[in-house]
Enzyme design. Structure first.
Site, short mmCIF file in Angstrom:
data_model
loop_
_atom_site.label_atom_id
_atom_site.label_comp_id
_atom_site.label_asym_id
_atom_site.label_seq_id
_atom_site.Cartn_x
_atom_site.Cartn_y
_atom_site.Cartn_z
N VAL A 17 -9.25 1.55 12.59
CA VAL A 17 -10.00 2.60 11.90
C VAL A 17 -11.28 2.94 12.66
CG1 VAL A 17 -11.15 3.29 9.76
CG2 VAL A 17 -9.05 1.93 9.67
N LYS A 106 -13.06 -3.46 1.14
CA LYS A 106 -12.73 -3.72 -0.26
C LYS A 106 -13.08 -5.14 -0.68
CE LYS A 106 -8.05 -4.32 1.41
NZ LYS A 106 -8.39 -3.86 2.78
N ILE A 137 -6.58 8.70 0.56
CA ILE A 137 -6.55 9.41 -0.72
C ILE A 137 -7.97 9.51 -1.29
CG2 ILE A 137 -5.67 9.37 -3.08
CD1 ILE A 137 -3.35 7.67 -2.06
N GLU A 191 0.69 -7.68 8.16
CA GLU A 191 0.06 -8.59 9.12
C GLU A 191 0.98 -9.77 9.40
OE1 GLU A 191 -2.73 -7.90 10.57
OE2 GLU A 191 -3.34 -6.20 9.34
N LYS A 206 -8.93 -4.00 -5.02
CA LYS A 206 -9.03 -2.57 -5.29
C LYS A 206 -9.07 -2.29 -6.79
CE LYS A 206 -6.67 -1.56 -0.95
NZ LYS A 206 -5.40 -1.20 -0.30
N GLY A 309 -3.56 3.31 7.71
CA GLY A 309 -3.44 4.00 8.99
C GLY A 309 -4.80 4.30 9.57
#
Length: 458
Positions: A17, A106, A137, A191, A206, A309
């Site tokens: 990221v 998070k 999102i 992972e 989350k 992603g």
């Protein structure tokens, strides 16, 4: 040519990221400047190893191992390191310096959110975290801003792409959990150690963030009930498909009434559950995420898209960067988090839900009556019962209601020594349902309990 002031951006972390965030900041500078009214200057990227291979080619002179020096000279700090420490220390250092902070962390927010929000409020800084839940999102800003004047009653979320990919492969392709997880690993969705995903830990973090935001109250991570998907097998997935349902790992946050006090409480929980194929969440395939929000005024809302992603999550991060930059241009203090409602967090036992219980039982007269007594004694009302049929019969036999169970009939009158019962319950408190399952397990007529799944989404 318009002259813009510069806003200095420090980036902590250059993984999948972070490297995309850096690339976009460098390649789209003019476009960002025209949107913001200021130019974003990437002053450096703090990493553990400046020579480590990366997916994106970036100027080597931007890399440093000295995060503190970058932080102290920045207007905006983007934390994409992951983990709790040293990220927590760096975020506090940035906030205390007056910089705005953007994070996708998070784990950090779920465990230290109140401390970080308080630090931001003390100095008038802003902590942004759109990318911390559900990747690309947009869900944090709608909950925090767009729905701030509404009353959110319930959130159902598929917030972990790995587990959704695995369960979807099991449903669509008929794979076992192990085979589907291997495919997820090969494609980069899982992972090498997938425990955080398949154990439900990622989704629980989350859920804590979503519940705290939706209900304007602090929901600690240790008050989020958690079950992963490790016990979900192919037989359960196949049975769900035959029943017109699908199994999804759901993060559920909802308002409840405490049955003991009559006062309002909230619940946050994560577990695999059956959901009808007619529900919008059933159509969420692959590694995608979706969050289904039920509110008093706006009604039902669904947010859907890529849950992970590098470039997708970078989009959410950069949205926060632009918001922070605009705040610097306009001026004014940051907006404090609204988590002061103080609504109590209720234990899982107070939740009202439905169960589907699959039993292997003795094939003899009186078994149904014995099962019925256990359910009745537990205060659990039965909606449907479906029994297996021996090879000499065709088609399932469906029995509905406690009255039929109490009749004491043999299960199917065949010669086979065992049969399978699939019991669907009406709504009841989780504590009563769990106690009833324990009583069934201890019964002489029950050989084994092969599956217990909650039913959600109705």
């Amino acid at each position: 040519m318009i002259e813009y002031r510069n806003l200095r951006v420090a980036l902590l972390g250059a993984g999948s990221v972070g490297s995309q965030v850096a690339r976009l900041l460098l390649s789209q500078g003019d476009e960002f400047a025209s949107r913001i009214g200021a130019r974003l200057e990437l002053v450096g990227i703090a990493v553990r190893d400046v020579d480590a291979p990366r997916d994106v080619e970036l100027p080597r002179e931007l890399f440093t191992t000295d995060a503190s020096s970058l932080i102290l000279g920045a207007d905006i700090v983007v934390e994409l390191m992951g983990g709790v420490e040293p990220a927590r220390g760096y975020v506090l250092e940035a906030l205390n310096s007056g910089a705005d902070v953007i994070t996708a962390n998070k784990a950090l927010l779920a465990t230290h959110g109140p401390e970080l929000f308080e630090a931001a409020e003390q100095v008038g800084a802003q902590l942004y975290y759109e990318a911390a839940v559900a990747g690309a999102i947009p869900i944090i800003r709608p909950l925090r801003d767009s729905l701030a004047g509404d009353r959110i009653n319930r959130i159902l979320g598929i917030v972990n792409g790995t587990t959704n990919f695995v369960l979807d492969r099991m449903d669509v392709n008929g794979e076992t959990l192990q085979d589907a997880l291997a495919t997820a690993t090969d494609r980069g969705y899982a992972e090498a150690d997938p425990t955080a995903d398949i154990g439900g830990y990622d989704a629980a973090q989350k859920a804590a963030i979503l519940a705290s935001l939706a209900f304007h109250t602090t929901v600690p991570l240790d008050r989020v009930y958690r079950e992963g998907i490790t016990s979900v097998d192919k037989a359960q997935v196949d049975a769900a498909r035959e029943a017109g349902a699908v199994i999804k790992l759901l993060a559920i946050c909802e308002r409840l009434t405490d049955p003991e006090t009559g006062e309002e409480g909230v619940s946050a929980r994560v577990y695999p559950a059956l959901i009808s194929r007619e529900h919008p969440l059933a159509a969420v395939h692959g590694a995608h995420n979706a969050v289904f929000v039920q509110s008093a005024a706006a009604g039902d809302l669904m947010f859907y898209g890529a849950g992970a992603g590098g470039v997708e999550t970078a989009s959410a991060v950069l949205g926060d960067v632009v918001s922070a930059a605009r705040r610097h241009v306009v001026g004014g203090p940051g907006v404090a988090e609204s988590t002061h409602a103080g609504i109590p967090v209720l234990d899982i036992g107070r939740v009202v839900t439905r169960y589907q219980i699959t039993l292997d039982v003795e094939d003899q007269p009186g078994v149904l009556a014995a099962v019925a007594r256990i359910l009745s004694d537990g205060g659990v009302s039965v909606e449907t019962v479906q029994q297996s049929v021996p090879s000499s019969h065709t088609g399932p036999v469906v029995i509905a209601g406690n009255a039929d169970l109490a009749a004491g009939l043999p299960i199917h009158g065949g010669a086979t020594p065992t049969a399978t019962l699939v019991i669907g319950t009406h709504e009841a408190e989780e504590a009563a349902l769990a106690a009833t399952v324990e009583a069934l397990a201890a019964s002489d007529v029950v050989i084994a309990i092969s599956s217990v799944l909650r039913v959600e989404g109705s």
